[in-house]
Structure formats: structure tokens, C-alpha cells
Design an enzyme around this catalytic site. Structure first.
Site, mmCIF file in Angstrom:
data_model
loop_
_atom_site.group_PDB
_atom_site.id
_atom_site.type_symbol
_atom_site.label_atom_id
_atom_site.label_comp_id
_atom_site.label_asym_id
_atom_site.label_seq_id
_atom_site.Cartn_x
_atom_site.Cartn_y
_atom_site.Cartn_z
ATOM 1 N N TYR A 1 12.097 -6.487 1.570
ATOM 2 C CA TYR A 1 11.420 -5.480 1.678
ATOM 3 C C TYR A 1 10.233 -5.700 2.770
ATOM 4 O O TYR A 1 9.546 -6.448 2.845
ATOM 5 C CB TYR A 1 10.607 -5.134 0.464
ATOM 6 C CG TYR A 1 9.706 -3.961 0.320
ATOM 7 C CD1 TYR A 1 10.659 -2.700 0.218
ATOM 8 C CD2 TYR A 1 8.612 -4.069 0.260
ATOM 9 C CE1 TYR A 1 9.919 -1.647 0.052
ATOM 10 C CE2 TYR A 1 7.725 -2.847 0.219
ATOM 11 C CZ TYR A 1 8.660 -1.538 0.013
ATOM 12 O OH TYR A 1 7.683 -0.504 0.038
ATOM 13 N N ASP B 1 7.997 -10.812 9.299
ATOM 14 C CA ASP B 1 7.293 -9.904 8.438
ATOM 15 C C ASP B 1 6.292 -10.964 7.339
ATOM 16 O O ASP B 1 6.805 -11.234 6.359
ATOM 17 C CB ASP B 1 8.133 -8.947 7.565
ATOM 18 C CG ASP B 1 7.253 -7.991 6.802
ATOM 19 O OD1 ASP B 1 6.063 -7.985 6.831
ATOM 20 O OD2 ASP B 1 7.747 -7.089 6.172
ATOM 21 N N LYS C 1 -1.792 -7.054 3.605
ATOM 22 C CA LYS C 1 -2.105 -7.418 2.225
ATOM 23 C C LYS C 1 -3.601 -8.696 2.653
ATOM 24 O O LYS C 1 -4.542 -8.016 2.651
ATOM 25 C CB LYS C 1 -1.026 -8.522 1.604
ATOM 26 C CG LYS C 1 -0.058 -7.362 1.159
ATOM 27 C CD LYS C 1 0.869 -7.693 0.389
ATOM 28 C CE LYS C 1 1.979 -6.480 -0.009
ATOM 29 N NZ LYS C 1 3.135 -6.618 0.087
HETATM 30 C C1 LIG Z 1 4.065 -5.334 0.751
HETATM 31 C C2 LIG Z 1 4.997 -5.684 1.750
HETATM 32 C C3 LIG Z 1 5.172 -4.688 2.818
HETATM 33 C C4 LIG Z 1 4.656 -3.015 2.844
HETATM 34 O O1 LIG Z 1 3.084 -3.150 2.966
HETATM 35 P P1 LIG Z 1 2.366 -2.031 2.332
HETATM 36 O O2 LIG Z 1 1.055 -2.191 2.735
HETATM 37 O O3 LIG Z 1 2.619 -1.699 1.083
HETATM 38 O O4 LIG Z 1 2.830 -0.598 2.987
HETATM 39 C C5 LIG Z 1 6.029 -5.103 4.017
HETATM 40 N N1 LIG Z 1 6.394 -6.059 3.894
HETATM 41 C C6 LIG Z 1 6.459 -7.321 2.984
HETATM 42 C C7 LIG Z 1 6.845 -8.553 3.189
HETATM 43 C C8 LIG Z 1 5.499 -6.847 1.966
HETATM 44 O O5 LIG Z 1 5.431 -7.826 0.951
#
Ligand SMILES: *Cc1c(COP(=O)(O)O)cnc(C)c1O
Length: 429
Positions: free
Chosen positions: A144, A239, A267
Site C-alpha cells: 500500500y 516507500d 509517519k
Molecule cells: C501509511 C502509508 C502510506 C500513506 O501515508 P498517508 O500519510 O496515510 O497518506 C504510504 N506508504 C506506506 C508504506 C504506508 O505505510
């Protein structure tokens, strides 16, 4: 444990907010109950509006590696708060933040701050496409990357939980630029590159997946992926929105010794405030406006509060590297304890863990990809989740999410969680 006030608020919320929540991942539908409304957090504890207390293993889904209200973060926020909330002009703290990110993750020679992980991945894809002049992007099933149109194809997290494999509202033209591949499967990756190699702009992946539950890369997977991208002139995007500054100070790229061309962050780098970042090799990042032709912008980007919180968080982690050892040992203790409790109760369970990211899968087989994760007994997970919640253990409300251990979880909290898991396995699962 009563939840009257939460129930009343949820009824009201559903009248005005779709599903009563501002992000589907926090709806408790998949575990067969209503969400609890939180009023306060401190350290590794949460309190709901009915006065119930929980030990928190969600940590706002990743940002709170140091727990709620860490003094370093809160005092940094207090210090800047009286100076105003946003200027739409450059500030010194943004320069310090960019330098610090680049110091801690040397593959990031230049970085731009945005407001969420979604913005970070969306922008990184645009940059990779602009830089290469190619359109296709490889992503992995069950990974994701936020709710970016072209990345909502075979995605993990809330989509996996809800059983939605592709979102409505994404034009076929966008989805068709995405090539999904099974995670940890080098053979199909080599096939994709063999077929489309010269049209692939980028490969984006979670170097440790958190969003189909925690799934580590198989030995050699990231290394071979690096070779394939280099060989075909594709941009390799890690990511690290979840893994960055979590699985190690330098992220998964440090842990596995594989250097991506671009990295996306979020995060942890905001300490709980809304922020994201994308960065990478200077040559690639120089294609971003106003230097280059790839447009990307944000009214609130580099927001002084988010940057102050994030800087305090990153500096604390840099100056207290022993935090990672503490977190590693409590996470290992939790994993071992819960697995032993399951075995004692005759419950079938496997687990994956990388540092503080941890998932117990209700299946027999070791999980390496989405096909494996999807063999889980999600009803059993739901019973386990509910039995844990009523004992005051707050877990991610989906089989397909990682739980997080923070620096403030001590032996007492870990032991309590293990004890509760044992009771949940015996009585409810
Ligand atoms: C949480 C997450 C996202 C999205 O981040 P948001 O701040 O919720 O838009 C993208 N990539 C990964 C791997 C994530 O865990």
C-alpha cells in the site's frame, strides 16, 4: 468494559462522515464491532471517551515510535506554537530537517517535504516518470502506498481488509500504467522486465511490507530488484513511509544494505503531525520545479509545527540509538511470548517481525506474499481482536496490518499483553 459514549458518538459520526471515520483503516467493521473513540494518549497508553484504558500497539499506525506525548516532541511543539502556525515561506527548521534526513539516509541527496505519505508517493512517481520519460510503474500485490490513483491496484491495508482489490473511480487509463507483481517473486519480476523493460519508469515497493501484515523481503530479493532496475534504467523507489526511522535509524535501506534511487517518507518523520517527504539522487530530484519540469507544490508543505515535531523526533532517535535496542528486545519478547501462548492453547498461528513491526497471522503457513496472507482465518483474528480489546489491549483492527511496539513499552506492558493473548486464545479463539 462499557463503550456507551463511543457508541453514541459513532451513531452521530455516521450521519455526517462516511462510515463514521476519516480513514477506513480505523473502522472496526472487519473485526465485527464499532470503533472506540479516543480522548487521550500518554506513553504507550490510550484512554477512550468511556474512561477505559488500553495498552496501545497501534501508535497512530506508525508515527509514534516514542509513544504518545514524548517530552522531546511536545516541548518542541510548545516552543514554536506561539510563533504562528503557517507562513507559506521558507523557514530555517526546514533546512535543518532536510539536512538531518539526508545525514541519516545518505541515498537522499535532496528532499522535498509534503503533507502525507500519499503525497510523497504520488509525487515520487511523477518525478520518476518525468525523469525517465516513461509511463509504466511496477508495484507489488498487497503493498500500500497511500490512495494514489494508479497505486490503488491490488493494494494492501484498508483495501485488503475490505476485500476491495481495485478502487472504483480510478480511470482504466491510470490503472493500466500499473504493472502488479507478486511480492518476493523474482521470476515474475524478471518476466515483467523482459516484456516491458524499456517502458518501466519505476518500481515502487515497501522494502518491508507493513500493509498486508508484516512481510519481510526474502534474502536477495531487494538486491536482485536493485540490479534489474539499474540494468533497465528504471527508478527504484523504496516507500519507507512506514519503515523509515523505524526498522533502523537509516530505514530498511540501511538494514538490508540496498540503496534505492528515491525514497518516500512519512509517519515517524512528523512525530504524529501530518507530514511526508520524497527525496533521492540529486540528478533525479533536480527535475522537480522550480529547478526542473516536474511540477509539485503545497500550501502547507514544510509546516512549522509538523517540522518542529519531526525534527525533535529525529534528533531524539539520532542521539538515543539505544532506543532501537530496547524496542527490538521488547518486540522479540512479545513475539516469542504470544507464539508460546498460542501453542499452549492449540491455536494455529505464524508470525513475522522486523524490529518493532509485528504481525501474528492466523494461518499455518509462513507468509511471504499476498497469496500467503490471504489464507488467514480472519474470523479467528476478529475473535482474538475483540477478546484483546476487552482486556485493554489495543491492536490494529485488521489481520492485514502490522502492530507496532514503541520505546515506552516496558516489560510489564509486554508481559500483560502476552497474558491477555493467552486468555484470548483459550477462551475466544
Ligand atoms: C501509511 C502509508 C502510506 C500513506 O501515508 P498517508 O500519510 O496515510 O497518506 C504510504 N506508504 C506506506 C508504506 C504506508 O505505510
Amino acid at each position: 468494559m462499557r463503550h456507551d459514549r463511543s457508541s453514541a458518538l459513532f451513531a452521530e459520526a455516521q450521519r455526517f462522515i462516511p462510515g463514521g471515520v476519516n480513514s477506513p483503516a480505523r473502522a472496526f467493521g472487519a473485526v465485527g464491532r464499532e470503533p472506540v473513540f479516543i480522548i487521550r494518549g500518554h506513553g504507550c497508553r490510550l484512554w477512550d471517551v468511556d474512561g477505559n484504558e488500553y495498552i496501545d500497539f497501534v501508535g497512530s499506525w506508525g508515527p509514534l515510535l516514542l509513544g504518545h506525548c514524548h517530552p522531546a516532541v511536545i516541548s518542541a511543539l510548545r516552543d514554536v506554537l506561539d510563533g504562528g502556525t503557517s507562513f507559506g515561506a521558507p523557514t530555517e527548521a526546514e533546512v535543518e530537517m532536510a539536512q538531518l534526513i539526508s545525514d541519516l539516509m545518505p541515498s537522499i541527496e535532496m528532499v522535498r517535504l509534503v503533507n502525507s505519505g500519499t503525497e510523497a508517493t504520488m509525487s515520487a512517481l511523477r518525478v520518476a516518470r518525468g525523469y525517465t520519460g516513461r509511463d509504466l510503474v511496477v508495484k507489488f500485490v498487497g503493498n500500500y502506498h497511500g490512495h494514489v490513483d494508479s497505486l490503488l491496484v491490488r493494494a494492501g491495508s484498508g483495501l485488503a481488509t475490505l476485500g476491495i482489490s481495485d478502487s472504483a473511480g480510478v480511470p482504466e487509463g491510470f490503472a493500466s500504467t500499473t504493472l502488479p507483481a507478486p511480492y518476493n517473486d523474482l521470476r515474475s519480476l524478471e518476466q515483467l522486465f523482459g516484456q516491458h523493460g524499456e517502458r518501466i519508469a519505476a518500481v515502487i515497493l515497501e522494502p518491508v511490507v507493513g500493509n498486508m501484515g508484516c512481510v519481510p523481503p526474502r534474502p536477495g530479493f531487494l538486491q536482485r530488484l536493485r540490479e534489474l532496475c539499474t540494468g533497465h534504467g528504471a527508478v527504484l523507489i523504496f516507500d519507507e513511509v512506514m519503515t523509515g526511522f523505524r526498522v533502523a535509524l537509516g530505514g530498511a535501506q540501511e538494514l538490508y544494505g540496498v540503496t534505492p534511487d528515491m525514497t518516500t517518507l512519512g509517519k515517524v518523520i512528523g512525530g504524529g503531525l501530518p507530514i511526508g517527504a520524497f527525496g533521492g539522487r540529486r540528478e533525479i530530484m533536480e527535475s522537480v520545479a522550480p529547478l526542473g519540469a516536474v511540477y509539485q507544490a503545497g500550501t502547507l508543505s514544510g509546516n512549522p509545527l509538523a517540522v518542529a515535531g519531526g525534527l525533535a523526533m529525529l534528533r531524539f532517535l539520532r542521539d538515543n540509538p539505544e532506543s532501537y535496542e530496547r524496542i527490538e528486545s521488547s518486540s522479540a519478547r512479545l513475539q516469542a511470548g504470544v507464539m508460546a501462548a498460542a501453542e499452549a492453547a492449540g491455536v494455529t498461528l505464524t508470525s513475522n517481525r522486523v524490529g518493532s513491526m509485528l504481525t501474528f497471522f492466523f494461518t499455518k503457513q509462513q507468509v511471504w506474499d499476498w497469496d500467503g496472507a490471504s489464507t488467514c482465518d480472519t474470523d479467528a483474528f476478529g475473535r482474538y481482536f475483540r477478546a484483546m480489546l476487552t482486556q485493554g489491549i489495543y491492536l490494529p483492527c485488521s489481520q492485514y496490518e502490522a502492530a507496532f511496539v514503541a520505546s515506552c513499552h516496558g516489560d510489564a506492558e509486554i508481559d500483560r499483553a502476552i497474558e491477555c493473548a493467552g486468555r484470548a486464545f483459550r477462551k475466544a479463539v
